[in-house]
Design a protein around this motif. Sequence first.
Motif, short mmCIF file in Angstrom:
data_model
loop_
_atom_site.label_atom_id
_atom_site.label_comp_id
_atom_site.label_asym_id
_atom_site.label_seq_id
_atom_site.Cartn_x
_atom_site.Cartn_y
_atom_site.Cartn_z
N GLN A 44 32.83 34.12 55.93
CA GLN A 44 33.59 35.37 56.56
C GLN A 44 34.96 35.33 55.49
O GLN A 44 35.58 34.34 55.41
N VAL A 45 35.25 36.35 55.06
CA VAL A 45 36.62 36.34 54.39
C VAL A 45 36.99 37.99 54.78
O VAL A 45 36.48 38.66 55.63
N VAL A 46 38.22 38.27 54.44
CA VAL A 46 39.00 39.41 54.98
C VAL A 46 39.13 40.31 53.63
O VAL A 46 39.53 40.03 52.63
N ARG A 47 38.51 41.79 53.73
CA ARG A 47 38.60 42.56 52.68
C ARG A 47 39.98 43.30 52.60
O ARG A 47 40.32 43.78 53.56
N VAL A 48 40.65 42.97 51.47
CA VAL A 48 41.96 43.52 51.37
C VAL A 48 42.15 44.79 51.68
O VAL A 48 43.00 45.20 52.42
N CYS A 49 41.31 45.70 51.31
CA CYS A 49 41.50 47.14 51.28
C CYS A 49 41.69 47.67 52.52
O CYS A 49 42.41 48.53 52.84
N ASP A 50 40.87 47.25 53.71
CA ASP A 50 40.76 47.78 54.89
C ASP A 50 41.01 46.63 56.10
O ASP A 50 40.86 47.02 57.25
N GLY A 51 41.16 45.32 55.59
CA GLY A 51 41.56 44.42 56.55
C GLY A 51 40.41 43.94 57.46
O GLY A 51 40.55 43.28 58.48
N ILE B 83 39.15 35.94 45.79
CA ILE B 83 39.57 35.77 47.00
C ILE B 83 40.91 34.86 47.36
O ILE B 83 41.07 33.83 47.05
N TYR B 84 41.98 35.68 47.85
CA TYR B 84 43.10 35.11 47.73
C TYR B 84 43.29 33.92 48.89
O TYR B 84 42.50 34.21 50.05
N GLN B 85 44.33 33.06 48.75
CA GLN B 85 44.26 32.01 50.02
C GLN B 85 45.43 32.84 51.05
O GLN B 85 45.30 32.39 52.14
N CYS B 86 46.18 33.68 50.69
CA CYS B 86 47.04 34.30 51.61
C CYS B 86 46.45 35.22 52.76
O CYS B 86 45.15 35.46 52.45
N ASP B 87 47.20 35.50 53.72
CA ASP B 87 46.91 36.57 54.61
C ASP B 87 46.47 37.79 53.83
O ASP B 87 47.27 38.32 52.96
N TYR B 88 45.53 38.72 54.12
CA TYR B 88 45.19 40.09 53.54
C TYR B 88 46.36 40.93 53.34
O TYR B 88 46.63 41.48 52.69
N ALA B 89 47.31 40.89 54.61
CA ALA B 89 48.42 41.78 54.55
C ALA B 89 49.20 41.71 53.64
O ALA B 89 50.35 42.10 53.13
N GLU B 90 49.42 40.24 53.01
CA GLU B 90 50.34 39.82 51.90
C GLU B 90 49.90 39.74 50.41
O GLU B 90 50.77 39.77 49.61
N VAL B 91 48.82 40.47 50.40
CA VAL B 91 48.12 40.81 48.91
C VAL B 91 48.66 42.07 48.55
O VAL B 91 48.32 43.29 49.22
N ASP B 92 49.29 42.29 47.60
CA ASP B 92 50.01 43.38 47.04
C ASP B 92 49.03 43.96 46.16
O ASP B 92 48.99 43.82 44.92
N LEU B 93 48.12 45.09 46.76
CA LEU B 93 47.08 45.62 45.80
C LEU B 93 47.50 45.91 44.47
O LEU B 93 46.85 45.67 43.67
N PRO B 94 48.83 46.77 44.31
CA PRO B 94 49.07 47.07 43.04
C PRO B 94 49.36 46.15 42.17
O PRO B 94 49.33 46.21 40.90
N LEU C 29 36.20 56.07 39.56
CA LEU C 29 36.66 55.57 40.60
C LEU C 29 36.89 54.17 40.93
O LEU C 29 36.13 53.24 40.57
N MET C 30 38.10 53.88 41.00
CA MET C 30 38.55 52.45 41.35
C MET C 30 37.44 51.96 42.64
O MET C 30 37.65 52.65 43.56
N ASP C 31 37.10 50.62 42.28
CA ASP C 31 36.42 49.84 43.34
C ASP C 31 37.31 48.89 44.16
O ASP C 31 37.77 48.28 43.42
N TRP C 32 37.54 49.29 45.45
CA TRP C 32 38.29 48.68 46.24
C TRP C 32 37.67 47.45 46.76
O TRP C 32 38.46 46.45 47.52
N GLU C 33 36.48 47.14 46.58
CA GLU C 33 35.92 46.06 47.25
C GLU C 33 35.50 44.61 46.67
O GLU C 33 34.52 44.08 46.69
N LYS C 34 36.43 44.34 45.68
CA LYS C 34 36.34 43.08 44.97
C LYS C 34 37.50 42.30 45.12
O LYS C 34 37.59 41.30 44.39
N VAL C 35 38.19 42.64 46.31
CA VAL C 35 39.52 41.87 46.38
C VAL C 35 39.45 41.60 47.72
O VAL C 35 39.44 42.26 48.64
N TYR C 36 39.45 40.06 48.08
CA TYR C 36 39.51 39.63 49.22
C TYR C 36 40.50 38.49 49.85
O TYR C 36 41.23 38.21 48.68
#
Lengths: 632, 632
Positions: free
Chosen positions: B474-481, B542-553, B568-575
């Motif tokens: 399990q990981v956290v998808r950044v775009c939707d937490g 897949i970042y080490q930090c909490d998903y809320a700390e990942v700055d998508l831009p 369209l931008m694909d939001w589901e490759k960043v975890y």
Amino acid sequence: MQFHHHGYVSGDPRVQPAAGAGLDRPAELPDEVDVLIVGSGPAGMLLAAQMSQFPDVVTRVVGRRPGRLALGQADGIQPRSVETFQAFGFAERIVAEAYNIGWMNFWGPDPADPGHIVRTTRTEDYGLKISEFPHLIVNQARVLDYFAEAAAQGPARIVPDWGVEFLGLQVHESGEHPVEVRLRHVAEDADGTEARAGRERTVRATFVAGCDGARSGVRTAIGCRHVGVASAHAWGVMDVLVNTDFPDWRIKCAITSAAGNILHIPREGGYLSRMYIDLGAVAEDDNHRVRSTPIEEIVRRANAILSPYSIDVRQVAWHSVYEVGHRVTDRFDDVLPGVARTPRVFLTGDACHTHSAKAGQGMNVSMQDGFNLGWKLGAVLTGRSPETLLATYAAERRPVAQELIDFDREWSSLMARRPEEITDPQDLATHYLATAEFPSGFMTRYPPSSIVGSDEHQHLATGYPVGMRFKSAQVVRVCDGNAVHLGHHARADGRWRIYAFPDSGGSALAQWAAWLATPSSPLARFTPADADVDAVLDVKVIYQCDYAEVDLPAVPPVFLPRTGPLGLMDWEKVYAAGPNAWTDVDIFTERGLSREGVVVVVRPDQYVAHVLPLTATAELADFLGRSLLPQR
Amino acid sequence: MQFHHHGYVSGDPRVQPAAGAGLDRPAELPDEVDVLIVGSGPAGMLLAAQMSQFPDVVTRVVGRRPGRLALGQADGIQPRSVETFQAFGFAERIVAEAYNIGWMNFWGPDPADPGHIVRTTRTEDYGLKISEFPHLIVNQARVLDYFAEAAAQGPARIVPDWGVEFLGLQVHESGEHPVEVRLRHVAEDADGTEARAGRERTVRATFVAGCDGARSGVRTAIGCRHVGVASAHAWGVMDVLVNTDFPDWRIKCAITSAAGNILHIPREGGYLSRMYIDLGAVAEDDNHRVRSTPIEEIVRRANAILSPYSIDVRQVAWHSVYEVGHRVTDRFDDVLPGVARTPRVFLTGDACHTHSAKAGQGMNVSMQDGFNLGWKLGAVLTGRSPETLLATYAAERRPVAQELIDFDREWSSLMARRPEEITDPQDLATHYLATAEFPSGFMTRYPPSSIVGSDEHQHLATGYPVGMRFKSAQVVRVCDGNAVHLGHHARADGRWRIYAFPDSGGSALAQWAAWLATPSSPLARFTPADADVDAVLDVKVIYQCDYAEVDLPAVPPVFLPRTGPLGLMDWEKVYAAGPNAWTDVDIFTERGLSREGVVVVVRPDQYVAHVLPLTATAELADFLGRSLLPQR
């Protein structure tokens, strides 16, 4: 999932064997039906799926559209609705394709630069905290597809009659099919074999369900008034595929800015989102001109609100403009106040309650209307229950609709505030969390009636409030030692469930089971002689001890009935409390169940009907006798 | 599930848009095909589903049966297979209808009364301890149904050509379609429009997959020998609906008694079970007479073994008798030892390895054969990979088959022992637990090759052994937490996955991402100019930090690609690693990932291909260049 008990099934076990009216179902709408469902939205299609479990009842669904819904409309799915989908057999599939709401974020004006928005709060969504199912967003069209599948695969093989418009109805005082309904074919039917557009038809029905939406013709035909006010506030709504630098495009958000407000709802599939965009107060003399606001203007407003972020719209899948209204119909059936007779026509869903879309409630409450009505129609039409049962529909559902309207009015007002009206930036989030159980669908509590007992013995099962929905919990199935959800064994098949939680010593259970096996018990009295012993009452036991300590040969036979044409023993009515290797849950602790034993009675629509001690056999018999008819 | 990115999809998102060969697929078997799959069992139908993701390849499947399999055959499903089903989109549905093995119990002679059996051990099944998916039992027919659905709903819209028998083949030395295959219509096809039974056909194919079972005609045609021995032990097998006082009817059991042995396997649906019943040693001159043992005799043996319990058989769904054989084919393709050329014909499943059914392995290993072969055929036929890739099929799968045979021989022998041969009553249970990872399907480890790297950097990702299957976490998808399974985003679509786990500082990741964005990187070189940037290599972070700390831009654009006709931008490759509100798991801890960062390369069939440091860009480019061809 239980199958093969009528003999080996090679194909998809979700397709049940056809029976009764499903065996040779005419393609043409017959002249006489038992139940006519007018409308193919969430209430109507749930009702169709439910009635498909009653193959001895002739049910037809008429829909004005030429076929399935393709686009737009509702998309919010409460956990309570996913529980309902589970009972209809498609929860795991719709969860797999829906957007799962994990969080709701709140945005407001940046104090340092009020023309820009900043994220003020991240809030965990409530869904998984109060149900084993999540809170979803998925297009209504897919919900309808799944109910249509359940209706078509049920024993009655119900498929909608498309392209049929409701014109009017008249309720006669007598006759087997007292409701005379006038219909018109507005388009070719799906198979297109006959040119019949424009042709009028009369169908005689025993009962009619008006599931025909906010502009319900059935409502008009039975002389109901839709009471309430249209607010002077308009919203644009659009389902759009965009590229954007707004980082919360995939998170549900409430956005408040100087330029207006947005409720932002990500949708299934990973790209699409829905935006509800505040179009501001509507002038009194507007006369619905706001409804023709062009999509370009809605997008322009969205970009103004989102500043400094913006959206580049690549495709508009659907859009609309609406003015918020809050209305409840004065009656939910055709029985005038003060008159005591069997209702013949029922209103459900938007036909009897309309409100804003922004609390994501409409489709959910509509489905529960259908779920409440369906089993009652089935029970009455199969002779299991007296016609008086049908009066409980309006009595139970009208207060729920009023609560919904009140909740939605408050929520809509909060959402439509201007920044200067907001004293505490957290109060929207606070309100959202404080009221979470309501929009989840779990606050409905039916009052005592012929189908809801008193709370006299509530202390024996504090986790099963009488009148509220039965909340599932993990238990261990004794026959195979698997951890399963007790509630998931209950399908939407019109049966009552009786859960026996034994006393620790077991003597009270033994006496209760022995009583249930006597010819004068409710089990014998209310079950037709030629039906399976569990056809009306599905009785289960959940032992306190570890599953491995339950000695199956010593379990009372009433919990191991032999059913179906092969007379096979059913192994899946005997459970034990965890924990074991596969679950941490002890249902007795989790649901506050008395170690002295307790009986929990659950209605076919998953509401707790009664909580009684094992010794209260006379009370149980009396309670069931209020809504079930002796069969022998 | 991602969709709507090619524009709004109204219907079932599992139905992918048709493309290429799927757009106007001829109903008749054409004269020339790219891939001809002979046989419609587990290997053949998985292969069909896989090839349906390559719509530029013309694939046909011929099956001798007139239509879908209805009954019998394999039923054991390893967790590894359920992982595979996930990649093909139907795991949640088959789990919902299958029997879930929670326990395996062992029974032996009662020391106090050796004519009676007693339960000696309860053993937790291993499934959920070593995968996020369970260990299932479900009829092979349903597995084939789901693969058939995936094949039909994929872009190439592949449906089997039923009623077609394989007669022989000849591999020519040249030509675009060098394999000449002779076929015969043995029955009407499903639509029954043409009387063609008995008609012979020749089809020219580029490649042929022999998935035609233990008596494979393809195996014979390419001159392979099926090497091994038939044991002198026979077993009866029956799928039966019974009433019984045997308390473990719904639990998997190994039963050893003086009267013989039973392997007892509960099946889907809650009633049916399968019994493998020891029919004892077979005389050397038996000449397969044992195969005509009547069902009554098999039931009689079962009852003798079960004493003091008994079964009352109410319906026999299927039964058979077989003698245990253990055979592996000398070659898995048509290339003779010492010859270096492209293989044209491949053998899979029972066509190249046969053994007892009792370890529940056959269908699973067969499906992995098909999974191993499918993406390689697709890559070669679309010009992404050189033909040399195809030699890895036999090199990788033949050792797996040999391991399977060795495992099964030992397990079968243990199961067939007489009580007096058993010194320790626990040793069967002990063996079962000690070897659990093998029958789960997780012990396969491919050796270094053009598509499996060295283990030089294994210490950077100890939980992803190179050559073994990529174990999801399990990981956290950044775009939707939301908490999601990282591995479940990977579908069986023929693409390679590159997972970048950043260093804690982030500078190594930034450099790696910048390198990947250059025109000379593997991403640019191996992707056709007119294809989506992620069409060949699906790159995720897949970042080490909490998903809320990942700055998508601030995330490198290579992880937020714009694809599809709408760009369209694909939001589901960043975890991001957990834990968060919805998961307890930190994938870095769970999989032993270096906090200095690491790159994990995963093959299209879910096996870990390589583990490399972020700095090893040249090595990564070199490794991918061994099996991918430059496209520009």
